[in-house]
Design a protein around this motif. Structure first.
Motif: not given
Length: 314
Positions: A160-169
């Motif tokens: 994807v070209s939109i920002p990625v927000i990481a979650a989990g751990g």
């Protein structure tokens, strides 16, 4: 990470996880006041409750906040209406594609950030108009997917070209630094905020997380297709036994029978044996209660030191 801060309107690129029965106005306001994006979890509640919680948040903070919408809720249309009428700054979504509601939300000036557990869903929500995506790995607490955060985050970032927000751990500066290296531009944190001073959960629930070790969570309900990560207790062991002895359809009915009201029992009544104590695998490093603002400042200071030392690390 400035992209995420600009989208959220926050000092730090961090979102508080939308924990059912836990994430309400007090915690959301505390996180927002601390420079992150506090979230009200609307799942399981009616439209009037949500409107009241939104008003409470606005009494407690003048900073941006958000609402999480579980798209499978039977009253989802009413909840979306409230969010639009109240002009909530940000919405995170779970359990599907928010495309049906995107036009209404956008016209109300709402930023939409879906939680995704696969590349395919990330691509679909980007096409639908999402402002960013939260790539949530199976390490997270509560309802989870199958792919780990380390595997999911870079694949979504590539797709994807939109920002990625990481979650989990993710619960400290090391997690933030790792997420950044994987291609994320921000993080979502849940389990650590459960033990925030401002969080309304029972002390027994908090203590269960504070005492947890690395192996103390398990995923129940995989046979039904709706796995939930919890801290191991009598209820969790009973559900796992049901899964071994039943097929999918029968297992769902049996699990529903023993699990009804279990989350509320843990959150409000402090029953950590027969209640559902949702928690991520990272609970093993969560070891003290703090104000939410202190948590946020601490983990970003840790991340800053790691980044400053990046040359020696490599």
């Amino acid at each position: 990470m400035n992209d995420v801060c600009q989208i959220l309107g926050t000092k730090y690129p961090i979102i508080q996880g939308a924990m059912a029965r836990i994430a309400e106005s007090a915690l959301a306001a505390a996180v927002s006041n601390g420079g992150g994006l506090g979230i009200i979890a609307s799942g399981g509640y009616d439209a009037e409750w949500l409107r009241n919680e939104i008003k409470k948040v606005r009494e407690l903070t003048d900073k941006p906040f958000g609402v999480n919408l579980m798209l499978l809720m039977p009253n989802i249309d009413e909840l979306v209406t409230v969010v639009c009428e109240e002009k909530v700054p940000v919405v995170t979504t779970g359990a599907g594609n928010p495309g049906k509601y995107m036009k209404s939300l956008k016209e109300a000036g709402v930023k939409v950030i879906p939680v995704v557990a696969s590349v395919a869903l990330a691509v679909r929500v980007e096409r639908a108009g999402a402002d960013a995506v939260i790539a949530e790995g199976t390490e997270a607490g509560g309802h989870i997917g199958e792919i780990t955060t380390m595997a999911l985050t870079p694949q979504v970032a590539d797709a994807v070209s939109i920002p990625v927000i990481a979650a989990g751990g993710i619960a400290d500066g090391r997690g933030i630094a790792a997420a950044y290296m994987l291609g994320a531009k921000g993080v979502q944190v849940g389990t650590r905020f459960v033990v925030a001073k401002e969080c309304i959960v029972s002390q027994n629930y908090k203590d269960a997380i504070l005492k947890a070790k690395d192996t103390d969570t398990c995923a129940t309900g995989r046979i039904t297709g709706h796995p939930v990560r919890v801290i191991k207790n009598k209820l969790a062991r009973e559900i796992l036994a049901i899964e071994k002895s039943c097929n999918g359809e029968d297992a769902q009915a049996a699990i529903d029978k023993v699990g009804i009201g279990a989350l509320s029992a843990a959150v409000f009544d402090g029953d950590v044996e027969r209640g559902s104590v949702m928690s991520g695998q990272i609970a093993g490093i969560v070891n003290r209660e703090q104000p939410a603002a202190e948590m946020i400042a601490e983990i970003f200071e840790e991340a800053k030191k790691i980044y400053a030392d990046r040359v020696s690390l490599f």
